[in-house]
Scaffold this active site. Sequence first.
Site, PDB file in Angstrom:
ATOM      1  N   SER A  21     -52.381  16.780  -6.307  1.00  0.00           N
ATOM      2  CA  SER A  21     -52.960  17.409  -7.450  1.00  0.00           C
ATOM      3  C   SER A  21     -51.701  17.841  -8.149  1.00  0.00           C
ATOM      4  O   SER A  21     -50.624  18.134  -7.858  1.00  0.00           O
ATOM      5  CB  SER A  21     -53.741  18.791  -6.959  1.00  0.00           C
ATOM      6  OG  SER A  21     -54.819  18.469  -6.194  1.00  0.00           O
ATOM      7  N   VAL A  22     -52.078  17.824  -9.715  1.00  0.00           N
ATOM      8  CA  VAL A  22     -50.848  18.093 -10.656  1.00  0.00           C
ATOM      9  C   VAL A  22     -51.514  19.483 -11.483  1.00  0.00           C
ATOM     10  O   VAL A  22     -52.660  19.588 -11.795  1.00  0.00           O
ATOM     11  CB  VAL A  22     -50.886  17.083 -11.781  1.00  0.00           C
ATOM     12  CG1 VAL A  22     -49.689  17.419 -12.595  1.00  0.00           C
ATOM     13  CG2 VAL A  22     -50.657  15.733 -10.893  1.00  0.00           C
TER      14      VAL A  22
ATOM     15  N   ASP B  36     -47.832   0.494 -10.244  1.00  0.00           N
ATOM     16  CA  ASP B  36     -49.305   1.204 -10.483  1.00  0.00           C
ATOM     17  C   ASP B  36     -49.102   1.421 -12.087  1.00  0.00           C
ATOM     18  O   ASP B  36     -49.649   2.884 -12.238  1.00  0.00           O
ATOM     19  CB  ASP B  36     -49.140   2.525  -9.688  1.00  0.00           C
ATOM     20  CG  ASP B  36     -50.731   3.090  -9.550  1.00  0.00           C
ATOM     21  OD1 ASP B  36     -51.664   2.330  -9.612  1.00  0.00           O
ATOM     22  OD2 ASP B  36     -50.552   4.212  -9.114  1.00  0.00           O
TER      23      ASP B  36
ATOM     24  N   SER C 249     -53.970  10.109  -6.229  1.00  0.00           N
ATOM     25  CA  SER C 249     -54.127   9.651  -4.882  1.00  0.00           C
ATOM     26  C   SER C 249     -53.417  10.367  -3.748  1.00  0.00           C
ATOM     27  O   SER C 249     -54.212  10.501  -2.534  1.00  0.00           O
ATOM     28  CB  SER C 249     -53.484   8.242  -4.721  1.00  0.00           C
ATOM     29  OG  SER C 249     -54.016   7.559  -5.724  1.00  0.00           O
ATOM     30  N   PHE C 250     -52.355  11.183  -4.072  1.00  0.00           N
ATOM     31  CA  PHE C 250     -51.731  11.689  -3.011  1.00  0.00           C
ATOM     32  C   PHE C 250     -51.548  13.536  -3.311  1.00  0.00           C
ATOM     33  O   PHE C 250     -50.955  14.049  -2.553  1.00  0.00           O
ATOM     34  CB  PHE C 250     -50.465  11.147  -2.635  1.00  0.00           C
ATOM     35  CG  PHE C 250     -50.344   9.740  -2.249  1.00  0.00           C
ATOM     36  CD1 PHE C 250     -50.876   9.425  -0.946  1.00  0.00           C
ATOM     37  CD2 PHE C 250     -49.994   8.613  -3.218  1.00  0.00           C
ATOM     38  CE1 PHE C 250     -51.076   7.987  -0.432  1.00  0.00           C
ATOM     39  CE2 PHE C 250     -50.127   7.341  -2.635  1.00  0.00           C
ATOM     40  CZ  PHE C 250     -50.444   7.133  -1.489  1.00  0.00           C
TER      41      PHE C 250
END
Length: 973
Positions: free
Chosen positions: A653-654, A780, A650-651
């Site tokens: 990138s990995v 979450d 949501s916030f």
Amino acid sequence: MITQYPEGVLNSWNDSHHFCDWEGITCSPRHRRVTVLDLKSKGLIGSLSPQIGNLSFLREIHLSNNTIQGKIPGEIGRLFRLEALYLSHNSLVGEIPGNLSYCSRLIGLYLGRNKLEGSIPSEFVSLYNLKELAIQENNLTGGIPHFLGNITSLEAISLAYNSLGGNIPSSLGQLKELKSLGLGGTIPPSIYNLSLLANFSVPENRLHGSLPPSLGLTLSNLQLFQISNNFFSGSFPLAFSNASNLQSLEILGNNFFGKLSVNFGDMKSLAYLNVAINNLGSGESDEMSFIHSLANCSNLSFLNLVANQFKGALPHSIGNLSSQLDRLFIGEMDHNQFEGKIPEEMSRLQNLQFLNMRHNQLSGEIPSSFGNLSSLVKLILGNNNLSGVIPSSLGNLKQLALLHLFQNDLSGAIPEEIFNISHMSDSLNFARNHLVGSIPPKIGNLKVLRMFVVSSNNLSGEIPSEIGSCFYLQEIYMAENFFRGSIPSSLVSLKDLREIDLSQNNLSGKIPISLERLPLEYLNLSFNDLEGQVPTKGIFANASAISVSGNSNRLCGGIPELQLPKCPKNNSRNHKVYRGVLKVIISTCSVFSGLLLGSFFIFYWLRRRGGSGKEPSEPILRRALRKVSYESLLKATDGFSSTHLIGIGSFGSVYKGTFDRDGTIVAIKVLNLQLQGASKSFAAECRALRNIRHRNLVRVITSCSSIDFQGNDFKALVYQYMPNGSLENWLHPDAIPQTDEENDEIRNLTLLERISIAIDVASAVDYLHHHCQEPTIHCDLKPSNILLDNNLTAHVGDFGLARLQYGLGSEVTAKGDVYSYGILLLEMVTGKKPTDIMFEGDLNLHNFARMALPDHVMDIVDLTLINDDGDLDTSSNQRLQQARLNCKIECLSSMVKIGVACSVASPQDRMNTTNVVHELQSVKNILLEHETMFNRQRALALGGTILPAFTCIGLIVLALNTVSKLRMVSATF
């Protein structure tokens, strides 16, 4: 219709007593008619009888906090004298009867915390005497009706935590008598004109916009103002200074900015002030002047300023704050940049229990007068520029449980007095300073200490054996010092020890074999001068969890993955090997029958071993690190290349990254700061992960808060890399694009694997809710946030929405996590996402599973969990297979029941996470027991049909084993 009353409250309800003498009954003295029915909190189970409508003299009904089910009888509408109806905190269902509007004298209607559905009846417009309406925490829909604004007698409204939808009607601005408001939706301006309003509580409602400049003037009677964790922005109104009756102000987790100009001087009753996680601060020289005015708030007990943009020196007037102040937070993982010396005057705050000044730019010495803060439980001064020595006076803080002074410029020795604080139960962290000297034997006094950290200092001497008296130690970090001597064998006394880092010291001697017996999860002994044989059991059997490199090649043995030289073998060892070979040869005939069974298991294992996952090729970085730079992360990911991208959230990138220094593979989450809420997500995750430690939580290694090469803000978190990806990939591989390599790895998870993963996740959630330092709510839980390591052990990650439960305020509860866990468990059993297109209208995953209980579970479960491959078609095997299938169905039914119990609509009825862990562990034990018995019986049943072939296989295996051992003996001689 009350079926159970465990407290015996209805024992007096019989013909031997006049009904006016029954417990819970009040009658009018003149007519001897029932006027009050009061059975609240009596543990009643059952439903409400329609006959209650015949008690025509009833004025009050008190039945709150029981387990009353069924519908609210419409016959209550006959009670025209009724003034108060208390039915909250039960299990009532159905719609709210419109007939209640006939109770025209009704003053208070309390139906909150039930399972009521439908809309608020329009007939309620005739309740012109109603003062308090509380129907929060139900399943109501249809919006907040406009007609409520016409019930001008209303003084309190609580409708929050429903599914009403829509906006707050502006007509509520007509309720001039309103004193308490708890709603969700968009706030109309007229609400801010309700001059009698005392309680304004709208947390966690995704509200936005700015507050009106005149707020404090129009709402001058406010006592509670709570708008936490929304999207409010703009400056905080200066006129709030006029809210002189205010007791609690909570605005954390919004986007307020600029100078906090409120004068708190007239708020004599203010006890709680929380402005954390905003962008407050102007850079002006007097931006902290509001602290001066807080000195007049003699009841102030909680002050939280963390994660804002406050700068400059702390005013000396901070020492003038209330003597009642017990929690003071002015620093955390990010933002605030207080500088200068710590005011000596702070030592006047005699009742202070929690002081957090972490992550600022404070300099100078730690005031020795802090030793006078005798009530302190936690003192956090880490990540500043403090210098000088650690004051020995801190040893006077006998209640201290946590002391963090890490990452400063402190020098000198650690005062021995610190080791006399017997209440030190949490952690002692002096890492990344310039401390010298040795660790005194008095460390043995800290018998309840959980974590000891002195990494990256100049400490020397031997590690005292007395450390073995710290019986509750779980983590020891002493890397990058000059410790010498041997590793204390007394460490074996620490039965809870999980992590040890003694790397980069001058330790010598052998590795104590007794460390095999500890429940260690991480052990780093690299870059010392150790010698001798490396053990092979316990932690030493896991190459990804230990590091022994850089010991001058004087270590030998160990498991093959460590690639150490073989240890020299002495003569007695040769004789032992020789005798072992002879023993193998001589016993060949006697083990013939056992060989048949063993050969079968070899054959069965060869057929079922696929998909076990690769062994990790690199050790996971575990020890505490300094903050990494933007440049090092850029290099580790090849410029944040798309080929390294492993996920998008949501916030941000990995990326998968590899550090050149030691080849460590990590996961790097880069925040997209252009997205609203990304910075708050970063702060929330740092805050949630700073002190939690559990084997089923993703380990955060370090963080980066810097600027990139273009001068833009840059924030990233570095995590332990999970080679098996997310649970989402395994449950729904067809829905997610996979590389060829990933397609080779992803397979169907077995029932046993899914139960194990479910237990892992439940254990992590139970730890967060009940066992960590600050109870934490994840907020979450979903398959994409459950990551699997090489052994398919589950780790809960992504704490960007997590909430800490402390102080007054937030309405977020642990029951929300329990609901999410229940849906997750049902998804694991059914293989269906909660967003599946089949779920529409009133049908959702919870109802889908609930309707299948108890007899139709087979209709909803993922069929891959009960289908088996490669079973032989014999009559005996078919019987065994049916017994196995029955066991699986029972286990799946139990899992569905648990999932349904966790995801019921009413929060108070959801299952406790501790019970979830116990129940699932029982299910797993039953499955393991049946699987073992099944394999044993199946092997015996198949033995007669495969005897010739497996006899040959068994003899070949035995011969190869014997030849191998003979060669080893020959090479030795």
